[in-house]
Design a protein around this motif. Structure first.
Motif, short mmCIF file in Angstrom:
data_model
loop_
_atom_site.label_atom_id
_atom_site.label_comp_id
_atom_site.label_asym_id
_atom_site.label_seq_id
_atom_site.Cartn_x
_atom_site.Cartn_y
_atom_site.Cartn_z
N ARG A 189 0.78 -1.23 0.00
CA ARG A 189 0.00 0.00 0.00
C ARG A 189 0.82 1.29 0.00
O ARG A 189 0.35 2.32 -0.50
CB ARG A 189 -0.93 0.02 1.23
CG ARG A 189 -1.93 -1.12 1.29
CD ARG A 189 -3.00 -1.01 0.24
NE ARG A 189 -3.77 0.22 0.40
CZ ARG A 189 -4.79 0.34 1.26
NH1 ARG A 189 -5.14 -0.68 2.03
NH2 ARG A 189 -5.45 1.48 1.35
N LEU A 190 2.01 1.27 0.58
CA LEU A 190 2.70 2.53 0.85
C LEU A 190 3.40 3.11 -0.38
O LEU A 190 3.49 4.33 -0.53
CB LEU A 190 3.70 2.34 1.99
CG LEU A 190 4.28 3.61 2.62
CD1 LEU A 190 3.18 4.52 3.13
CD2 LEU A 190 5.23 3.24 3.75
N GLY A 191 3.91 2.25 -1.27
CA GLY A 191 4.67 2.73 -2.41
C GLY A 191 3.96 3.78 -3.25
O GLY A 191 4.49 4.89 -3.47
N PRO A 192 2.74 3.50 -3.74
CA PRO A 192 2.03 4.51 -4.54
C PRO A 192 1.77 5.80 -3.76
O PRO A 192 1.81 6.90 -4.33
CB PRO A 192 0.73 3.80 -4.91
CG PRO A 192 1.05 2.35 -4.84
CD PRO A 192 2.03 2.21 -3.72
N ALA A 193 1.51 5.68 -2.47
CA ALA A 193 1.27 6.87 -1.66
C ALA A 193 2.53 7.72 -1.56
O ALA A 193 2.47 8.96 -1.67
CB ALA A 193 0.79 6.47 -0.26
N LEU A 194 3.67 7.08 -1.37
CA LEU A 194 4.93 7.83 -1.30
C LEU A 194 5.22 8.54 -2.62
O LEU A 194 5.72 9.68 -2.63
CB LEU A 194 6.09 6.90 -0.94
CG LEU A 194 6.09 6.32 0.48
CD1 LEU A 194 7.35 5.49 0.70
CD2 LEU A 194 5.99 7.41 1.53
N ALA A 195 4.92 7.88 -3.73
CA ALA A 195 5.15 8.50 -5.03
C ALA A 195 4.32 9.78 -5.17
O ALA A 195 4.83 10.81 -5.64
CB ALA A 195 4.79 7.52 -6.15
N ASP A 196 3.07 9.75 -4.74
CA ASP A 196 2.23 10.95 -4.82
C ASP A 196 2.71 12.02 -3.85
O ASP A 196 2.64 13.23 -4.15
CB ASP A 196 0.77 10.58 -4.51
CG ASP A 196 0.14 9.76 -5.62
OD1 ASP A 196 0.69 9.76 -6.74
OD2 ASP A 196 -0.89 9.10 -5.36
N PHE A 197 3.20 11.61 -2.68
CA PHE A 197 3.74 12.59 -1.73
C PHE A 197 4.97 13.27 -2.31
O PHE A 197 5.16 14.49 -2.15
CB PHE A 197 4.09 11.89 -0.42
CG PHE A 197 4.56 12.81 0.68
CD1 PHE A 197 3.64 13.53 1.43
CD2 PHE A 197 5.90 12.94 0.97
CE1 PHE A 197 4.06 14.37 2.45
CE2 PHE A 197 6.33 13.79 1.98
CZ PHE A 197 5.41 14.50 2.73
N MET A 198 5.80 12.51 -2.99
CA MET A 198 7.01 13.08 -3.61
C MET A 198 6.66 14.06 -4.72
O MET A 198 7.37 15.05 -4.94
CB MET A 198 7.89 11.94 -4.13
CG MET A 198 8.47 11.07 -3.02
SD MET A 198 9.12 9.49 -3.62
CE MET A 198 10.50 10.05 -4.61
N ILE A 199 5.59 13.79 -5.45
CA ILE A 199 5.14 14.72 -6.48
C ILE A 199 4.67 16.02 -5.84
O ILE A 199 4.96 17.13 -6.34
CB ILE A 199 4.00 14.10 -7.32
CG1 ILE A 199 4.54 12.93 -8.15
CG2 ILE A 199 3.35 15.14 -8.23
CD1 ILE A 199 3.46 12.12 -8.84
N LYS A 200 3.98 15.90 -4.73
CA LYS A 200 3.45 17.08 -4.05
C LYS A 200 4.55 17.90 -3.37
O LYS A 200 4.46 19.14 -3.33
CB LYS A 200 2.41 16.63 -3.01
CG LYS A 200 1.60 17.76 -2.41
CD LYS A 200 0.47 17.20 -1.54
CE LYS A 200 -0.42 18.33 -1.02
NZ LYS A 200 -1.55 17.81 -0.20
N TYR A 201 5.58 17.21 -2.86
CA TYR A 201 6.67 17.90 -2.16
C TYR A 201 8.01 17.45 -2.75
O TYR A 201 8.74 16.65 -2.16
CB TYR A 201 6.61 17.59 -0.66
CG TYR A 201 5.30 17.98 -0.02
CD1 TYR A 201 4.99 19.32 0.21
CD2 TYR A 201 4.36 17.01 0.34
CE1 TYR A 201 3.79 19.69 0.79
CE2 TYR A 201 3.15 17.37 0.92
CZ TYR A 201 2.87 18.71 1.14
OH TYR A 201 1.68 19.08 1.70
#
Length: 301
Positions: free
Chosen positions: A106-118
């Motif tokens: 679950r965490l990988g896609p979420a981290l990718a979106d967080f990295m795009i945001k920040y």
């Protein structure tokens, strides 16, 4: 004397219990850390730490000073944040520890979106199912799926983690399908035995609560392993839905006892106590709540 540097060094030594580890986290030598703390003690005229060759711990004076120093450093960070937060982009390193299964599924896609945001933040992720000390191991935030015991750390609930009781069709064909929690006493369980309830299963239905301790053939600290063994027809498993989900959808596992439910676990973000969270940690936790916190708990909870 660098009073601010000495305060930071002293606090980190108390938190880690080690001059060497504190120096590693602050990127200073052990001798530099020792000098910072010694200068602080000399300026105060009191000893703050009890020292051995491998360990350092706060004495009574040191514990009192540590608590006040935490407030000072937190207020200083808050002052910095107050004048820079609106004008600056979050940046720097964020150290994260998370459980293995949740991290890989679950965490990988979420981290990718967080990295795009920040985009100016760096994320350092360590996946582990072992119990860790977030302070001593140097993590800014630790994610855990658990029933939490009392602790000096701060824990924020991110999302419920519903669980499902399941087994393979082959197992159910050979051993029969349980219709009531009491029927589990005649079955073999695959259990996650590292919760506060141990190997006991608490199941709730229209007729009340049932505490069952079925015979087990495998006890593991990773639910993906329990799922894979269940897929081979070796027993009944009580595991998080996000781990069993694909196998349930494809019919490789069958959900049983659907009129009963186990208390959901929860995903928590754990971090050391401070009066003011760092911007990086706060943004990351808020992001996780937005991402995962909309899941609905099962009926009756």
């Amino acid at each position: 004397m660098d009073k601010l540097g000495s305060l930071r060094a002293f606090v980190k030594v108390v938190e880690t219990g080690s001059f060497s580890e504190a120096g590693r986290q602050l990127r200073l030598s052990r001798s530099a850390m020792s000098k910072y703390v010694s200068d602080l003690e000399e300026s105060l005229g009191v000893q703050l730490l009890n020292r051995t060759t491998r360990h350092a711990s706060a004495n009574e004076n040191g514990q009192l000073y540590y608590e006040r120093a935490l407030v000072i450093l937190s207020e200083l960070e808050a002052a910095d944040q107050a004048v820079t937060h609106l004008q600056s982009t979050p940046r720097g390193l964020l150290r994260i520890n998370a459980p293995m299964s949740f991290g890989t599924i679950r965490l990988g896609p979420a981290l990718a979106d967080f990295m795009i945001k920040y985009p100016e933040m760096q994320l350092q992720l360590v996946l582990s199912d072992n119990l860790v000390d977030p302070v001593q191991d140097g993590y800014d935030v630790t994610l855990r799926i658990a029933e939490l015991e009392s602790s000096s750390l701060i824990a924020r609930k991110i999302a419920p983690i519903p669980r499902v009781i399941c087994a393979s069709a082959d197992y159910l064909k050979r051993h029969g399908t349980p219709r009531h929690p009491q029927d589990l006493r005649g079955h073999v369980s695959l259990t996650y035995g590292f919760l506060l309830t141990g190997n006991q299963w608490k199941l709730t239905g229209a007729d009340g609560e049932h505490w069952i301790q079925p015979a087990w053939s495998l006890c593991a600290n990773n639910a993906e392993v329990l799922r894979d063994v269940a897929l081979k027809g070796r027993g009944v498993a009580l595991i998080p839905e996000f781990i069993a989900g694909e196998a349930l959808q494809k019919g490789r596992l069958k959900a049983i006892l659907k009129d009963f439910w186990a208390p959901p676990l929860a995903l928590y973000a754990i971090y050391p106590p401070t009066r003011h969270l760092s911007v990086k940690v706060r943004l990351f936790i808020d992001f996780l709540v937005e991402r995962f916190g909309r899941e609905v708990e099962p009926p009756g909870n």
